[in-house]
Design a protein around this motif. Sequence first.
Motif, PDB file in Angstrom:
ATOM      1  N   LYS A 130     -12.463  -9.263  18.693  1.00  0.00           N
ATOM      2  CA  LYS A 130     -13.615 -10.070  19.445  1.00  0.00           C
ATOM      3  C   LYS A 130     -13.702 -10.124  20.816  1.00  0.00           C
ATOM      4  O   LYS A 130     -14.720  -9.972  21.350  1.00  0.00           O
ATOM      5  CB  LYS A 130     -13.333 -11.540  19.008  1.00  0.00           C
ATOM      6  CG  LYS A 130     -14.402 -12.534  19.628  1.00  0.00           C
ATOM      7  CD  LYS A 130     -13.933 -14.078  19.031  1.00  0.00           C
ATOM      8  CE  LYS A 130     -14.949 -15.012  19.525  1.00  0.00           C
ATOM      9  NZ  LYS A 130     -14.587 -16.312  18.960  1.00  0.00           N
ATOM     10  N   ASP A 131     -12.408  -9.875  21.466  1.00  0.00           N
ATOM     11  CA  ASP A 131     -12.736  -9.725  22.749  1.00  0.00           C
ATOM     12  C   ASP A 131     -12.395  -8.551  23.389  1.00  0.00           C
ATOM     13  O   ASP A 131     -12.484  -8.358  24.754  1.00  0.00           O
ATOM     14  CB  ASP A 131     -11.235 -10.913  23.538  1.00  0.00           C
ATOM     15  CG  ASP A 131     -11.555 -12.098  22.903  1.00  0.00           C
ATOM     16  OD1 ASP A 131     -12.876 -12.626  22.999  1.00  0.00           O
ATOM     17  OD2 ASP A 131     -10.411 -12.826  22.733  1.00  0.00           O
ATOM     18  N   GLN A 132     -12.610  -7.587  22.552  1.00  0.00           N
ATOM     19  CA  GLN A 132     -12.367  -6.074  23.101  1.00  0.00           C
ATOM     20  C   GLN A 132     -13.745  -5.528  23.220  1.00  0.00           C
ATOM     21  O   GLN A 132     -14.704  -5.881  22.190  1.00  0.00           O
ATOM     22  CB  GLN A 132     -11.470  -5.468  22.267  1.00  0.00           C
ATOM     23  CG  GLN A 132     -10.186  -5.918  22.548  1.00  0.00           C
ATOM     24  CD  GLN A 132      -8.970  -5.195  21.400  1.00  0.00           C
ATOM     25  OE1 GLN A 132      -9.006  -5.086  20.304  1.00  0.00           O
ATOM     26  NE2 GLN A 132      -7.990  -4.613  22.301  1.00  0.00           N
ATOM     27  N   SER A 169     -20.488  -2.747  22.398  1.00  0.00           N
ATOM     28  CA  SER A 169     -19.828  -4.152  22.534  1.00  0.00           C
ATOM     29  C   SER A 169     -21.237  -5.423  22.536  1.00  0.00           C
ATOM     30  O   SER A 169     -20.847  -6.285  22.044  1.00  0.00           O
ATOM     31  CB  SER A 169     -19.335  -4.418  23.988  1.00  0.00           C
ATOM     32  OG  SER A 169     -18.155  -3.484  24.062  1.00  0.00           O
ATOM     33  N   GLN A 214     -11.363  -4.667  27.830  1.00  0.00           N
ATOM     34  CA  GLN A 214     -12.257  -4.692  28.528  1.00  0.00           C
ATOM     35  C   GLN A 214     -12.294  -4.035  29.867  1.00  0.00           C
ATOM     36  O   GLN A 214     -12.802  -3.176  30.422  1.00  0.00           O
ATOM     37  CB  GLN A 214     -12.658  -6.245  29.046  1.00  0.00           C
ATOM     38  CG  GLN A 214     -13.274  -6.927  27.454  1.00  0.00           C
ATOM     39  CD  GLN A 214     -14.572  -6.439  27.335  1.00  0.00           C
ATOM     40  OE1 GLN A 214     -15.303  -5.912  27.776  1.00  0.00           O
ATOM     41  NE2 GLN A 214     -15.044  -6.911  25.950  1.00  0.00           N
TER      42      GLN A 214
END
Length: 1005
Positions: A130-132, A169, A214
Motif C-alpha cells: 500500500k505505501d510502496q 503507483s 518511495q
Amino acid sequence: MKDLQKVWENLDVLHLNREAPRAYYIPYANTESARQGKRGKSPFYQTLNGQWKFRYHRSVQEVKEAFYEEAYDYSGWDDLLVPSCWQSNGYDQMQYCNVNYPIPCDPPFVPDENPAGLYIREFNVSGDWKDQAAHVVFEGVNSCFYLWVNGAFVGYSQGSRIPAEFDLSSYVRSGKNRMAVMVLKWCDGTYLEDQDAWRYSGIFRDVYLLARSQERIRDVFYQADLSADYKQASLRCDVESHGIVEVQVQLLDAAGHEVSSSTARVKGKETLRLDIASPVLWSAENPYLYSLLVSGAGEVLHFHVGLRKVEVVDGVFRINGQDIKLKGVNRHDSHPELGQTIPLKHMIQDLKLMKQHNINTIRTSHYPNDPRFLDLCDQYGFYVIDEADLEAHGVLHAGDYHMLTKNPEWEAAFLDRAVRMVERDKNHPSVVIWSMGNESGYGVNHIAMARWTRERDTTRPVHYEGAALKYNGHPDTSCLDMNSRMYATVQELIAYGSDESQTKPLLQCEYSHAMGNSCGDLKDYWDVIYAYPKLMGGCVWEWCDHGIKAESPDGQTFYGYGGDFGDVQNDGNFCIDGLVSPDRIPHTNLLELKKVMAPVLLEAEDAAEGKVRVSNRYDFIDLSDVVMSWKVELDGETVEQGELPSLQTPPHGTEIVTIPYSVPHTAGRWFLNLFVTQRTDKPWAAAGHELTSEQFELPMPASVPAPAADLRVLPDITVEQRDDEVIVEGFDFLHVFDLHAGTFTKITKHGVPLLQGRPQFSIWRAPADNDRKIKVLWSKEGYDRAITKVYRAEVTEVSEKRVQIEVDFALTCNIKLPLLKGKAVWEVDGAGAITLKTSVQVREDLPYLPRFGLQLVMPAGNEQVEYFGYGPHESYIDKRQSVRKSKYELTVDQMHHSYVVPQENGSRYGTEWASVSNALGMGLLFTSLGSEFSFQALHYTPEDMTQAKHTYSLRRRKETIVHLDYKMNGIGSSSCGTDLLEQYQLSDKDMAFELRMTPILTEDE
C-alpha cells in the motif's frame, strides 16, 4: 479507438511515460535472499507470467472497442500463456527472413494492415504494498506496445529486446486490478530489428511487478580499478537514488565473508569506494564472483562482481594483462517449440554444451539476451560481446546501406538502443565488449552510439563490424576500439596480422558458416589466429539450427524452415546454420570446433622416444586440474595404456612429457592416442570429461620384420563367356560380369548374393549446404546426370587362377562433352577376390568434382559395418581434426548423420579397409591397394538426399549403398563464407586408384 495515440510511426516518440533505463536487479528484503537470487522469494517481486486473455487482430484498424476499460467483457477471448510468441501458438504468420524486410521499405512507415495482439490480465496487489511504489517490468515485447491499468493509459514503449519499466503507483490499488496491453507487430523500430531470424511477435519475455520504497535506490554502477600488478583493487560504486536514502555497500567474497564496506547518505548520485586486498580475478577460466550488496530504504540489491580489466594494448586484446583469443559462437534466442521465448533451463543447457566444447565467448547476435542469461555467463565463465538490438540490413536492397544511420532524424532511435543495453547490463563482468548492432551501415548515428557508450563506460572496448572499409560508410572509426570482419579469408587474416600499420586488434565477429555439413576450414583459421597477436579470435556463425518443430502430412516430426509455414517471402533453410540441431544435439561441426579450440595442444616432440610437447593454451590456469592418459593401439586393438603424473604446465607455457610405452615389436599399424580430461567436477561437466585428444603414428623400428607374404594357394577357377556375360566360378563363389555394361551384375559366395544392381563409377554427391555456390556449375556440367559409356570391354587374360577384364569407359551426360574418360581393369582370383585398377582423365575445362569413386548397392540385411580409418564420426579432407584412426564397428544407420536438410554426410576419410556384412558376418571386405579411400555406407543414395528437402521425405532404403572414393571433395563453409580452399578441392585431372573387394562369409575372414 479514438483516444489511441498513433505513435508507432513517429520517430520523435520512442516511449511514453517509460522509466529511465537502469541496471538489472530485483530488490530483496534481506542479504540472504538477495544472495540466493530466487526472484520468487522476494516480497517485493510478483510475477505476471501465466495465463492471459488474448485476442488477435489482423490489423490494428480492427480494434474499435475500448477493450482496456474496467467494464469490458473479455470472457470470450482465448487463453494465451505469457511469455510466449503469437506465432508459436497458431496466430498470425510464421515467417523467416534474412536480409529483406518483411514489409515495404518505406521508413518510418509500416503497413496499415498492422497485426495487433490484445492482452488482458487481472491480478491482485497485496495490502503490504500500500505505501510502496508499484512498478511493472516487461523484459521483452516485440515490437511495440501500449499499456493500460484499471482503464487508465499508463504508457507506450518500443525496442523489442530491452526492458520497459513503468511506475504504476498512480494506477493500482490493493486487491484486484486489471492490466491491458496492445502489442503491434510493426512499428518504426521494425526498421532497426531486421535480424536474420524468425519474425516473432508478442510478450515473449518475463513480465513482473516490483514494490519499491518511495525513497529508494534507483541505479547502481560499479567499476573496478586494478593495480598494475593486479595485487590491489578498488571498487567504485556509483549509486543513484530516488529521494534521500541511507545506503550501505558491502562486498563479500565467494564464501560470504565481508571484504569491504562503506556507507553514505545519497541524494541524487554519490560514489562509494571499496578497497580489496589480494583480489581474486574473474575470467572465463576462473569465474570467481564477489557479491556486492547495496542496501537502503528496506531493500537489498545484489550484483555479481568479477574483478577484471579489459583493454587493448599495442593492437592486442587483453584481459587481466594476458593476450586473449576469443573462441566464440554467435547465439540467437531460439527454441524449436517456443520460438524466442527461452526457458532458464534451456539457457543453462546451451551454456553447458558450449563449455563442454571449449567455447569461451558468446556474441549475443543481434540483441541483448534475457538478463538472467548474463547472470549465467557471469557464473559459468564466458566472455560476452553484448550487442545492441539494432540491425537495418533491409535497407541494403533499398539502394543505400547507410540511409538510416546517416540520417539525423534516426539518431535518437539508434542511441536509445545503446543506452538501454549499456544501462541494463553494465554490472555484468561477463560483458567484455559492447557491440553497436549488426549490418546497419555506418554513419553519424552509430558514431553517436559509440561515443556515448565510451563516455558512459570507460572499462570496456566498443565494437561494430559495419564500419569496415568495404562498406564505404563514414570514414571516422576512431570511436571503435577494434576492427571487425565477417568471413574474411585466411589470406586476409594473415595480411592483417602481419601489417604493422594496423593499430587495432581484429575480431572475426562471424566466420566459418556452420550450415549443414560444414566447418571444414576451422583449423586453417585457428592456425593463423594463434600465430598473430593482433588476431583476437572470432565467433562461428552460429550456435543452433533455427528449425521449428512441425509435423509432416504423414505424421512424422521434422524441423521446418522458411517456406514451410506458408510464408511466401522467406529465405528458405538459411536459418538452419548451427553447430547443434534445434533440439541441441551436436553436429560434427561442433566436435571439430571443440578440437581446434582445445585449451591443450599436444604435439610430437619425438614420437620414437615417446616425447610429447604439451602446450597450455589456457590464459590464467595451469594444467594441474587435467588428467593425461594414453593408449597404444596395434591395428585398432589396444595393447597398452596408462596415465601420466599430474601436469603443472603454466598458462601459455609448454612442457615435454615422456609416454612410457613399449617399443613396437611386431608388424602392423601402431598408434599412440593421448586423452586430456578433467580431474574434478565442474558446474558444466563431471570429472572425466574429455577436453581434447591427439593421435600419433608410431614409427616401426628397423628390427621389426616385415609382414609375412600371403602364401595361400588359390583354388582354380572356370571362366565362361555367354554373349556379353562373363561367368567366373570358383570353389565357393560365382561372379558374373556384363561386358555391355562394363561392370559386375552378380557377386556371390556359397550362394549368398552380395550385390544388388551394378557397381558404377560415381562423381555426384548430395550437395551440402556449403556446395550451394558450386552446385550450380556442377549441375550445369551435368555431374548429377552422369551415366557410363562403355567404349570397349573384353577379357584380356585368363589363367587357372585369375581372369582379367579391361573396360574403356567415359562418364557422359546429354549435350556436354564427356566429363571424364578412363580405363578400368577388373581381376578375379581363385579366392573370389575382385581387384579394381582405375585410371581416368577429367576434362580440362571442368570445375572441380564432388567426388570420384565406385558406388555399389548391397542387398537388404547388410547392416554391420567395420572399418579401419578415421572415426568414429564423419570426416573429410578438411574436416578431420576431431577424429582419429582406429578400427570401428557401427551399423549402417550409425554411419549416417542427420541434418535438418538432407545432404552429403557420413563419409569416412582415410579408410584403409572396410567391411559391410549381415549379422552373421556374410558380406564384402573392401581393401585399399595403395592410397587410402573415402568410405561411405548409407541407406540413401546421393540422388535420394539431393531430392529430399526435409528428413521426413528422405525414405530409408532397405539396401545398403556403399561408396569407395578415390577422393571426396572438401566441405568448407562457403554457404555464406569464403570459397573452399584450393587444397581441399577435388581438382585432379588425372586420377588412379586400386582397391580389392573380397567376399567374406564368416566373422573370422
